[in-house]
Design a protein around this motif. Structure first.
Motif, PDB file in Angstrom:
ATOM      1  N   GLU A 209      19.735 -11.288   0.656  1.00 52.36           N
ATOM      2  CA  GLU A 209      21.218 -11.515   0.935  1.00 52.36           C
ATOM      3  C   GLU A 209      21.816 -10.622   2.322  1.00 52.36           C
ATOM      4  O   GLU A 209      22.392 -11.140   3.042  1.00 52.36           O
TER       5      GLU A 209
ATOM      6  N   LEU B  97       0.824  -1.156   0.039  1.00 51.61           N
ATOM      7  CA  LEU B  97       0.033  -0.047  -0.172  1.00 51.61           C
ATOM      8  C   LEU B  97       0.868   1.232  -0.117  1.00 51.61           C
ATOM      9  O   LEU B  97       0.685   2.119  -0.756  1.00 51.61           O
ATOM     10  N   ASN B  98       1.886   1.331   0.987  1.00 49.55           N
ATOM     11  CA  ASN B  98       2.754   2.341   1.143  1.00 49.55           C
ATOM     12  C   ASN B  98       3.891   2.091   1.709  1.00 49.55           C
ATOM     13  O   ASN B  98       4.123   1.509   2.539  1.00 49.55           O
ATOM     14  N   HIS B  99       4.966   2.716   0.988  1.00 54.44           N
ATOM     15  CA  HIS B  99       6.320   2.187   1.392  1.00 54.44           C
ATOM     16  C   HIS B  99       6.619   3.030   2.586  1.00 54.44           C
ATOM     17  O   HIS B  99       7.369   2.333   3.557  1.00 54.44           O
TER      18      HIS B  99
ATOM     19  N   VAL C  55       7.759   0.992   6.104  1.00 55.54           N
ATOM     20  CA  VAL C  55       9.184   0.899   6.759  1.00 55.54           C
ATOM     21  C   VAL C  55       8.560   1.821   8.230  1.00 55.54           C
ATOM     22  O   VAL C  55       9.326   1.134   9.356  1.00 55.54           O
TER      23      VAL C  55
ATOM     24  N   GLU D 131      20.379 -20.769  -2.310  1.00 53.85           N
ATOM     25  CA  GLU D 131      19.726 -21.656  -3.338  1.00 53.85           C
ATOM     26  C   GLU D 131      19.824 -23.226  -2.569  1.00 53.85           C
ATOM     27  O   GLU D 131      18.665 -23.747  -2.873  1.00 53.85           O
ATOM     28  N   ASN D 132      20.616 -23.483  -1.687  1.00 52.34           N
ATOM     29  CA  ASN D 132      20.612 -24.817  -0.852  1.00 52.34           C
ATOM     30  C   ASN D 132      20.694 -24.706   0.546  1.00 52.34           C
ATOM     31  O   ASN D 132      21.704 -25.110   0.886  1.00 52.34           O
TER      32      ASN D 132
ATOM     33  N   LEU E   6       6.240   1.306  10.361  1.00 47.16           N
ATOM     34  CA  LEU E   6       5.447   0.517  11.278  1.00 47.16           C
ATOM     35  C   LEU E   6       6.666  -0.358  12.099  1.00 47.16           C
ATOM     36  O   LEU E   6       6.699  -0.136  13.207  1.00 47.16           O
TER      37      LEU E   6
ATOM     38  N   ARG F  34      18.022  -1.295   6.289  1.00 45.17           N
ATOM     39  CA  ARG F  34      17.696   0.031   5.514  1.00 45.17           C
ATOM     40  C   ARG F  34      18.065   1.135   5.945  1.00 45.17           C
ATOM     41  O   ARG F  34      18.496   2.381   5.702  1.00 45.17           O
TER      42      ARG F  34
ATOM     43  N   GLU G 240       2.545 -29.152  -6.077  1.00 45.25           N
ATOM     44  CA  GLU G 240       3.797 -29.202  -6.375  1.00 45.25           C
ATOM     45  C   GLU G 240       4.834 -29.849  -5.821  1.00 45.25           C
ATOM     46  O   GLU G 240       5.559 -30.560  -5.550  1.00 45.25           O
TER      47      GLU G 240
ATOM     48  N   THR H  33      13.034 -24.424  -1.373  1.00 45.33           N
ATOM     49  CA  THR H  33      13.153 -22.943  -1.321  1.00 45.33           C
ATOM     50  C   THR H  33      12.062 -22.421  -2.217  1.00 45.33           C
ATOM     51  O   THR H  33      12.017 -21.266  -2.527  1.00 45.33           O
ATOM     52  N   GLU H  34      11.182 -23.287  -2.699  1.00 46.91           N
ATOM     53  CA  GLU H  34      10.232 -22.778  -3.665  1.00 46.91           C
ATOM     54  C   GLU H  34       9.101 -22.085  -2.847  1.00 46.91           C
ATOM     55  O   GLU H  34       8.923 -22.347  -1.794  1.00 46.91           O
TER      56      GLU H  34
ATOM     57  N   ASN I 164      13.512 -31.158  -3.885  1.00 52.35           N
ATOM     58  CA  ASN I 164      13.914 -30.093  -4.930  1.00 52.35           C
ATOM     59  C   ASN I 164      13.266 -28.931  -4.351  1.00 52.35           C
ATOM     60  O   ASN I 164      13.995 -27.683  -4.865  1.00 52.35           O
ATOM     61  N   PHE I 165      12.158 -28.702  -3.629  1.00 53.02           N
ATOM     62  CA  PHE I 165      11.498 -27.836  -3.555  1.00 53.02           C
ATOM     63  C   PHE I 165      11.739 -26.910  -2.134  1.00 53.02           C
ATOM     64  O   PHE I 165      11.018 -26.034  -1.734  1.00 53.02           O
TER      65      PHE I 165
ATOM     66  N   GLN J 296       7.435 -37.530  -3.424  1.00 53.78           N
ATOM     67  CA  GLN J 296       8.402 -38.322  -4.335  1.00 53.78           C
ATOM     68  C   GLN J 296       9.888 -38.566  -3.656  1.00 53.78           C
ATOM     69  O   GLN J 296      10.335 -39.619  -4.091  1.00 53.78           O
TER      70      GLN J 296
END
Lengths: 303, 186, 270, 658
Positions: free
Chosen positions: A157, A51-53, A57, A166-167, A59, A92, A210, A189-190, A186-187, A217
């Motif tokens: 980061e 809604l509002n940058h 920040v 990634e892993n 809050l 920030r 998925e 971090t999805e 596989n998932f 699996q």
């Protein structure tokens, strides 16, 4: 770590109550005092940042300033979204003096940037290295789990440091201490669809489906997560997914704190394990069945 | 009390944010405006004498470029050309001040661009120390200028000379307060 | 055993053993302490050491007339030991050129080879720092306006008679032909007045930037009481802050002016 | 007494318009030491130069100041003129009255005043100028080429064909480099080995080329024309003078499972091996890391098999010192290790391969005899996904640059795959197609239009490996604006081109600069693309930046012609702007030695007649000094001076400005 600031956020009072219960239970037996930030307000994760940058920040900035003024140095925010908003805001405003000045003006409060932030993975990592060291029993030996980090526990980061984005493997040590076997899937971090939980449920169903399918699996018997949004999506949506004919899932979804709590001998009900949509109480049964089977197999082998 | 205050500000921010739709920090008017300080030139006829020590490959060539681009700048600077800023001895600066220069400029290649790979890095370190010494012994740092000007920065060179000349003109003659000035025989 | 007795015993021993041909130490001349060159063991008893010993005896190791006496063992305080390390880093001293009778703060470290000096300094005297009064003095002066500072130094430098005692007392000033004596071209006027005094004192300090070990011998030697350490310490602090190095701790150190780092300070270069 | 002549140029109207040249001339005439002052419309013209020459002779001038344009423009012109009139060219200086005065000022009075100053300063300087003479350095007319890939081969052959001796140093057992590993080459699809191996043979048999395979540069001393390079000949454990390359040894070697470097790990080799059948020299070496005899002291199978008795387990590294006059660095590239890309599996999956692995799969001499079979199970992949810019153009991976050759080789890979597996799908994820080059764009179009390669503009966010072995490639089609998933059997990553490991150490040895990515820096990006900041050291091929074969070969030929140019004279002439040490006053504090960017200042021992060291001092090596003068400003006792910019000269300039 005798005392640590505690920021529950809205989730832990609502859909993520089990997280709140299990973290508090763990802290209790570890002898860590959780000091809740007084007069805290929304972290800005909900709708504010769309809604509002400034508001998104301002809050969390107010929360930071309050916590600092209350003499806290470290804040445990078990909810992954709260953690990301609080730490992200800290990063920030400490990087941009202009933004800090603006926030000072808006909130009328001063934040000097002295706080450190701890998410549930780091908190539990510290417990098992410290006060709970040697106190965990491998009660879940034989249980195969998929460690699920989602976006908020793996990305950003400046927010998630010391982790392979990634892993990630921040949960592995705790899960193994509880005896569980972490499957390669596989998932990890999805996206579970979290952000669209209310606005685009269909997308959530597809994504969560998925994710559940890949965990199945890979042979997982339960999914373990640290994030209340992921938890509610995966736990709550399985029935709908099945109803839509996408699959026939029946996968318990546990919080990391619950798993470690079980290993530490806490009562399942004290951690809200009985409150899940998909029966989560059974993980102990699965584990003990597996242990019995293994013992029998070992016996046969001996003969 | 705090909460009230917060709520008030919060509302105003919301409003501001909504007005500008995508909250654009600058346009909410909350950012402190940086005021540019204007240096007023004194109307006096004082023409400062400025000695510039420059390297052959960057700043000298940059000054050439200012020339070929016909950029106009103040005629108060006299260039002493050296192969490299690395060659510029602190004694040169002292000598220039001794001789009555109102200001001294040292200029060479940007870091990484040195024709001799690292002469300017040596120079940079030398000046970092030497300027502290000059400052501490009473040379006004508004009299000593350092700049990187590349062979492509003709405009930067012209601007630099104009700026320095204006600044030094504003500061007035160095004669009276220059501790290095030769006085005995003049 | 008292520290001085141990020092005298060591001095006698190195001379008797032939490990050194001369011991350079201090003798008492009333309240004053003067250098003493002991060449025979029996004279070692004349050596003294106390707080009044201001001179940095490392300076003698580079003097040709002292070199003629043969290998020296030099009495050295921590600051003088730093001078020895500086001289090693500038290839003015090598491994077996001298021995050191190392006098520490409140203790005596015995006879050291030159190679043992830097490890001792790093272990025991890494935190040697200028006196707080001196630092306060520098801060006070730095807070003034350029004109006030110029006036302060004009008054100080006006006293300079260009006797070069400061130079003679400094182990770092070992050039055989000082820049001030170069007359083609004559960069620095040799007349004991005005601009020549300014240039001399400024360049002397600059040539010691990153090299001054803080012994204070120059200031102690100045017959006119010019506060030279203000300049030396200012630059020493600057070098330590900007380039993270302190003179006289590493015999392999590269010269501060003569090396560089891509990250060096440059906010003053526009 | 100085007799200085001042010559002022109007440069047509260019100077005359704002500077009162007559007034400047009049002022110059009155300057101390000036015996002649004239102005002229165009001093650089023939008559203008004649005026200068005539005055030098007639007025017996000892120095000349020309007030004209920038010395960067015409200093060589006027210095040549002075030399022709018998005046040492370094006794002429220029005042820059055009670029630094008339063109940048409008006020005629002030510009004229400044012009007088500029002339006065140079008159004072020139009075202190000394005659300087070009420095002559003898040249050893032998070149060293480091790296035996296509660039090194080309450079070596060109130099050798130009009649000069070449030492070609290659660190692996065979020359040929990466090109020998390629299947076909774009855009013509001719077989890489067919065009390369004749060149390799030519290198081996050329009378002017000494090939030092399995050798590395150990250290370098000296300077242009006179490098002393120490080369480490690595222990081969095989006496190549006896070896016939028959192959009995490797047939008997019991260690057979070593991943072949040449086949990018897809094939296997023995412990005693030659990298590939067409290797030059075609002789084996023993890999000491894997040989049982060398590691455990038991075996000796190859020695027993060798009828020539060429196996020598006691062989040792040998250091050879070689004198060369010029060096060509052609160390080439490596592929970046894509295991840093966690989202592409982080190197965990056998079927996510790099470009070289694909080349070996496609090569008729490769481990699959040219059939595209995926590494994990040997099945022929029905869908292959190619991902371009893997690492390249990705600041997060620390590689902001474009690797340049990947667009083309990916198109080639897709084409080769489609030629072999007609029904298969080749899907290429790209950011941009950069096909600048002769016949390149046409080649890419052919891959798309004739061979049906599916180009998808977008990035891949994630690759999964499903339980059935399929690689699930999730990406975005940014032209269609939608996410996209491909079920692939094989994924080929176009990994970034990076400099060879160890190339930075080599650069430091030769004094060559390199950029933050480790690529060697040329002396000028446009006008001196094969030279380096180290005189006499030239660059060829991908060690400087990613390059394809034609570019590498062109640069190699350019480097060779630079070497031949350098060798065309027996001596090298250099501008005499160099530093000199006053050995009387030098106290050997070594600050200058530490500071010199070129390592041109050395320790020197002054000895008496009996050979005793009297004094140690610093001494400038004329061959290495480039004349920056950094040492001069660092010397506390001012015991170094810089010819052309001496203390006296600068002093007189500053003093004149008072």
């Amino acid at each position: 770590m005798k005392t640590i600031g505690y920021f529950p956020g809205c989730s832990l009072h609502g859909s993520g109550r089990e997280l709140d219960m299990s973290v508090k239970a763990l802290a209790r037996i570890a002898g860590v005092e959780l000091k809740e930030v007084e007069d805290w307000n929304c972290c800005g994760a909900s709708a504010a940042h769309n809604l509002n940058h400034n508001l998104a920040v301002a809050l969390p900035y107010r929360d930071l300033a309050l916590a600092e003024a209350q003499g806290l140095t470290e804040i445990l925010a078990p909810c992954a979204a709260c953690f990301a908003r609080l730490k992200g805001t800290h990063v920030r405003v400490t990087r941009s003096p202009e933004l800090a000045a603006q926030m000072r003006e808006i909130t009328g409060l001063e934040y000097r940037g002295t706080l450190r932030f701890v998410n549930v993975i780091e908190f539990i990592g510290r417990l098992i290295e410290g006060p709970l060291k040697g106190k965990l029993a491998p009660r879940l030996a034989g249980l195969k789990v998929a460690a699920y980090y989602g976006c908020l526990m793996s990305r950003g980061e400046d927010v998630i440091e010391d982790e392979d984005h990634e892993n990630p493997d921040g949960m592995t040590a705790a899960l193994e201490a509880a005896g569980a076997k972490v499957v390669d899937w596989n998932f990890a971090t999805e996206c579970c669809g979290g952000g669209f939980s209310m606005s685009n449920t269909d997308a959530v169903l597809d994504l969560s489906h998925e994710l559940l399918a890949d965990a199945e699996q890979a042979g997982a018997q339960a999914i373990v997560t640290g994030c209340p949004m992921c938890h509610s999506n995966l736990d709550m949506r399985q029935l709908t997914i099945n109803q839509r004919g996408l699959g026939s899932h029946d996968m318990p979804v546990l919080y990391l704190s619950e798993v470690v709590g079980l290993a530490a001998g806490l009562e399942p009900k004290d951690m809200g394990l009985d409150r899940h949509f998909i029966d989560a109480m059974r993980v102990l049964d699965i584990a003990s069945a597996a242990q019995t089977a293994q013992a029998a197999a070992a016996e046969t082998a001996k003969k | 009390m705090l909460k009230q205050q917060f709520a008030r500000r919060f509302l105003s921010i919301c409003a501001a944010g909504l007005r500008t739709r995508r909250a654009d920090w600058d346009r909410t008017g909350l950012m402190a405006e940086t005021e540019t300080k204007k240096v007023e030139a004194t109307p006096a006829v004082f023409e400062p004498k400025i000695v510039a020590f420059v390297c052959n490959w960057c700043t000298y060539a940059g000054a050439d470029l200012a020339g070929t681009s016909r950029l106009q700048y103040a005629p108060n600077v006299r260039i002493v050309k050296l192969p490299c800023t690395g060659r510029i001895d602190p004694l040169f600066i002292l000598k220039a001040f001794e001789g009555g220069a109102d200001a001294v400029l040292v200029s060479g290649c940007h870091p990484g661009d040195c024709h001799y790979t690292s002469g300017n890095y040596h120079a940079r370190r030398r000046w970092a120390i030497f300027r502290r010494l000059l400052e501490f012994t009473g040379i006004d740092m508004r009299r000593v200028f350092f700049s990187w000007v590349s062979a492509a920065e003709g405009a930067k060179f012209a601007d630099l000379i104009n700026r320095i000349t204006a600044d030094v003109r504003a500061a007035g003659p160095f004669e009276r307060t220059n501790p290095a000035r030769r006085r005995l025989w003049k | 055993m008292e520290m001085i007795d141990a020092l005298r015993a060591d001095a006698a021993k190195v001379l008797a053993d032939g490990r050194a041909k001369v011991v350079i130490g201090y003798q008492a001349r009333g309240d004053h302490r003067a250098p003493l060159f002991v060449t025979t063991a029996d004279r070692a008893a004349s050596l003294v050491y106390d707080d009044a010993c201001k001179q940095n005896l490392a300076v003698y190791l580079r003097k040709p007339e002292v070199k003629l006496l043969g290998k020296a063992a030099v009495v050295a305080s921590p600051a003088a030991m730093r001078s020895l390390v500086l001289l090693m880093s500038e290839s003015q001293l090598t491994g077996d050129d001298a021995l050191v009778l190392a006098v520490g703060v409140g203790e005596y470290h015995g006879v050291l080879e030159l190679a043992q000096v830097a490890p001792l300094l790093k272990e025991k005297y890494a935190a040697l720092a200028p006196s707080p009064e001196l630092l306060r003095e520098i801060e006070k002066l730095a807070a003034k306006t350029p004109e006030e500072r110029a006036a302060f130094w004009a008054k100080q430098f006006a006293k300079c008679t260009r006797c070069y005692a400061c130079r003679a007392a400094c182990p770092g000033c070992y050039c055989t032909r000082c820049i001030v004596e170069k007359n083609v071209p004559q960069w620095i006027s040799t007349a004991a007045a005005g601009h020549g005094n300014y240039a001399w004192n400024v360049i002397r300090a600059f040539h010691l930037a990153g090299r001054c070990t803080g012994c204070g011998a120059c200031e102690a030697a100045c017959p006119q009481g010019i506060p030279l350490m203000l300049l030396n310490v200012l630059l020493g602090q600057e070098v330590e802050k900007e380039f993270e190095t302190k003179a006289g701790y590493d015999p392999e150190a590269k010269p501060v002016i003569g090396s560089w780092n891509p990250e060096d300070e440059e906010d003053f270069i526009k | 007494m100085a007799r200085v002549g001042v010559f002022l140029c109007h440069c047509g109207e260019n100077i005359g318009r704002t500077v009162d040249c007559a007034a400047v001339t009049a002022a110059a005439a009155k300057m101390p030491g000036v015996v002649h002052a004239v102005d002229y419309k165009y001093m650089c013209s023939d008559p203008g130069q004649q005026m200068i020459k005539q005055a030098i002779v007639e007025k017996k001038l000892t120095g000349v100041v020309v007030g004209a344009c920038s010395p960067r423009m015409h200093e060589p012109t006027f210095r040549r003129a002075a030399a022709e009139a018998g005046l040492n060219p370094f006794l002429l200086e220029m005042s820059n009255l055009r670029e630094h005065c008339s063109w940048v000022h409008e006020d005629r009075a002030k510009a004229t005043e400044k012009a007088v100053d500029l002339v006065r300063v140079m008159v004072e300087k020139v009075k202190h100028n000394r005659k300087l003479h070009s420095i002559r350095v003898p040249i050893e007319p032998t070149a060293m080429v480091v790296g035996g890939g296509i660039a090194g081969i080309q450079a070596a052959l060109d130099i050798a064909n130009g009649g000069k001796k070449v030492i070609l140093v290659e660190k692996s057992p065979s020359i040929g480099g990466h090109m020998a590993r390629l299947s076909e080459t774009f855009p013509t699809l001719d077989c890489s080995q067919c065009i390369l191996t004749p060149r390799m043979v030519e290198v081996a048999s050329h009378p002017n080329i000494t090939l030092m395979a399995y050798s590395e540069v150990e250290s370098v001393e000296g300077f242009v024309g006179n490098f002393d390079v120490t080369v480490r000949k690595k222990a081969r454990y095989v006496d190549w003078s006896k070896c016939t390359g028959c192959g009995d040894c490797w047939a008997k070697c019991p260690v057979k499972k070593i991943p072949s470097e040449f086949d990018a790990g897809l094939g296997k080799r023995t412990a005693i091996y030659r990298p590939f059948p067409q290797a030059v020299p075609n002789k084996p070496v023993i890999d000491q890391e894997h040989c049982i005899m060398l590691t455990k002291g038991k075996c000796g199978a190859c020695a027993k098999a060798c009828q020539r008795g060429a196996i020598n387990y006691k062989d040792q590294d040998e250091l050879v010192k070689i004198k060369v006059g010029a060096v060509v660095l052609a160390t080439g590239f490596d592929l970046w290790d894509h295991s840093a890309y966690g989202e592409y599996g982080g190197g965990r999956w056998a079927d996510v391969i790099d470009g070289f692995q694909f080349e070996r799969l496609a090569s008729a001499s490769g481990p699959t005899d040219g059939e595209i079979r995926r590494p994990s199970d040997g099945r022929i992949p029905q869908t292959v996904v190619f991902i371009q810019c893997c690492g390249s153009r990705d600041d997060k991976m620390g590689k902001a640059y474009c690797s340049k050759i990947c667009c083309m080789y990916t198109a080639k890979h897709a084409m080769l795959y489609k030629h072999k597996v007609h029904e298969g799908r080749a899907v290429i994820f790209y950011m941009d197609i950069r096909a600048g080059g002769k016949g390149y764009e046409e080649f890419v179009r052919r891959a798309i239009e004739a061979d049906g390669a599916e180009y998808v503009r977008g990035r891949v966010s994630r690759i999964y490996r499903r339980a059935d072995g399929k690689l699930i490639v999730k990406g975005a089609d940014t032209l269609a604006g939608r996410p996209m998933t491909v079920e692939a059997d094989l994924v080929v990553l176009a990994d970034a081109i990076v400099p060879r490991t160890g190339s930075e150490r080599l650069a430091q040895m030769f004094g060559v600069g390199y950029d933050t990515d480790g690529f060697y820096s040329e002396a000028h990006p446009k006008l001196r693309p094969v030279e380096t900041s180290a005189a006499g050291v030239f660059l060829a091929g991908a060690c400087q930046a990613p390059k394809d074969i034609p570019d590498a070969v062109s640069q190699a030929s350019a480097a060779a012609s630079k070497v031949l140019g350098l060798f065309s004279k027996p001596e090298l002439e250099r501008e005499p702007i160099i530093a000199r040490v006053n050995e009387n006053t030098c106290v050997h504090c070594r600050a200058c030695i530490a500071a010199c960017p070129y390592g041109a200042i050395e320790d020197f021992e002054i000895k008496d007649r009996k050979g005793n060291v009297v004094k140690r001092v610093a001494r400038v090596n004329e061959g290495l000094c480039q004349g920056c003068g950094t040492c001069v400003a660092i010397c506390r006792s001012n015991s170094i001076d810089l010819d052309g910019f001496t203390d006296e000269q600068v002093f007189s300039e500053i003093v004149t400005l008072e």
